[in-house]
Design an enzyme around this catalytic site. Structure first.
Site, PDB file in Angstrom:
ATOM      1  N   HIS A 136       0.855  -1.185   0.000  1.00 35.02           N
ATOM      2  CA  HIS A 136       0.000   0.000   0.000  1.00 35.02           C
ATOM      3  C   HIS A 136       0.892   1.235   0.000  1.00 35.02           C
ATOM      4  O   HIS A 136       1.769   1.394   0.848  1.00 35.02           O
ATOM      5  CB  HIS A 136      -0.898  -0.002   1.233  1.00 35.02           C
ATOM      6  N   LYS A 157      -0.751  10.746   1.149  1.00 35.80           N
ATOM      7  CA  LYS A 157       0.206  10.207   0.164  1.00 35.80           C
ATOM      8  C   LYS A 157      -0.161  10.628  -1.257  1.00 35.80           C
ATOM      9  O   LYS A 157       0.691  11.105  -2.022  1.00 35.80           O
ATOM     10  CB  LYS A 157       0.248   8.676   0.267  1.00 35.80           C
ATOM     11  N   ASP A 175      -1.937   3.892  -4.567  1.00 35.39           N
ATOM     12  CA  ASP A 175      -2.705   3.031  -3.667  1.00 35.39           C
ATOM     13  C   ASP A 175      -2.106   1.631  -3.554  1.00 35.39           C
ATOM     14  O   ASP A 175      -1.753   1.190  -2.474  1.00 35.39           O
ATOM     15  CB  ASP A 175      -4.176   2.955  -4.087  1.00 35.39           C
ATOM     16  N   ARG A 240      17.493  14.529  13.072  1.00 32.40           N
ATOM     17  CA  ARG A 240      17.670  15.891  12.560  1.00 32.40           C
ATOM     18  C   ARG A 240      18.962  16.050  11.759  1.00 32.40           C
ATOM     19  O   ARG A 240      19.135  17.044  11.055  1.00 32.40           O
ATOM     20  CB  ARG A 240      17.659  16.885  13.726  1.00 32.40           C
TER      21      ARG A 240
END
EC number: 2.7.11.-
Length: 307
Positions: A136, A157, A175, A240
């Site tokens: 997916h 998405k 999808d 980070r």
């Protein structure tokens, strides 16, 4: 995926000389040239492979005494093989045809050179028999880098992919992404039904080629990076500096994974573009931005110590 002899006849445009068992399955992409078997060597015989006869094997049989050919063909066809393909449009020996009919073995013929037949057949079988799965997500091509965007349903998405397409990048699948592993490389494609389509909540299904042109879609793409989208979690320490590499294993192949937290004001399309550009930079340059900063800090410390 199950591949039968009938499949390769159709897809590779092979001529049928002798029809064998119906739905005869091919289970390996490896090919065998049966020259040693025609010479009488059977200590090892990869009979489960497709047998390809080229000019060398054909000439060897042609110059063999008739009685010896009869014995060798009888022995050869005692072993169950998926099929025999004769290259170069060569005329098969009558004993080969006779024994093939007797044992109901497929005998096919191609006009291509032997090396072309072997290469074409192996590439075809590698693709068809490769391990596969369906995931997916959304697969897009960004600056030539295959980006598999994943995350929970409704996270954004498809909307992110739409923004990327608008910026000139290309959609591969939305999808559902069909993924195959070939020689350690993951290749993603779209299921036929949803090919070229993008579902955006509130709008419905969008025909991407119709709206943005044929150049906005790709049929398949190698997967280089996985982008995982998730809601921002205040209690989580996100990377980070890019020091700690995270990987997602797909079909036993590790793929670099970047987790991108979502919160208002973050432009995901720009972040994904930067991730793709940074990945390309990493392929071309051995020094990462973090290493560059470390080198600068070390240089600064050395300069300070000299004062």
């Amino acid at each position: 995926m199950k591949i039968t002899v009938e499949d390769i006849i159709k897809d590779l445009e092979l001529e049928v000389l002798v029809q064998g068992e119906k739905d005869k399955e091919i289970k390996t992409s490896d090919i065998n040239r049966p020259g040693l078997q025609f010479a009488g060597f059977y200590s090892y015989f990869a009979n489960s492979r497709v047998q390809v006869i080229g000019n060398a094997e054909w000439s060897f049989l042609k110059n063999m005494p008739v009685e010896l050919i009869r014995k060798r063909m009888k022995k050869f066809f005692e072993f169950d093989t998926p099929c025999i393909i004769i290259a170069r449009d060569l005329e098969p020996h009558p004993q080969l045809i006779k024994n093939a009919k007797l044992h109901k073995r497929w005998v096919l013929r191609s006009k291509l050179l032997t090396t072309k037949v072997v290469t074409k057949l192996m590439n075809y079988l590698d693709a068809k028999l490769a391990p596969e799965t369906r995931m997916h997500g959304v697969l897009v091509d960004v600056y030539g880098i295959g980006m598999l965007i994943t995350g929970e349903s409704g996270i954004g998405k498809s909307e992110t992919a739409l923004e990327l397409i608008k910026r000139g990048h290309r959609l591969v699948a939305d999808d559902a992404v069909d993924i195959k592993e070939i020689d350690g490389v993951l290749r993603g494609t779209s299921p036929y039904i949803t090919s070229g389509m993008l579902e955006v909540r509130g709008m419905g299904i969008i025909d991407i080629p119709a709206l943005y042109g044929l150049s906005s879609v790709l049929q398949k793409k190698t997967i280089h990076l996985v982008i995982y989208l998730e809601q921002w979690k205040p209690d989580r320490n996100y990377d980070r500096l890019g020091i700690d590499d995270d990987f997602l294993e797909i079909l036993n192949v590790p793929v670099k994974k970047l987790t991108v937290p979502i919160r208002p004001g973050r432009n995901l399309a720009v972040i994904i573009e930067a991730a793709a550009a940074n990945y390309r930079y990493g392929l071309m340059c051995k020094v990462s931005p973090v290493e560059t900063i470390n080198n600068r800090m070390e240089s600064m410390v050395r300069n300070e110590s000299k004062r």
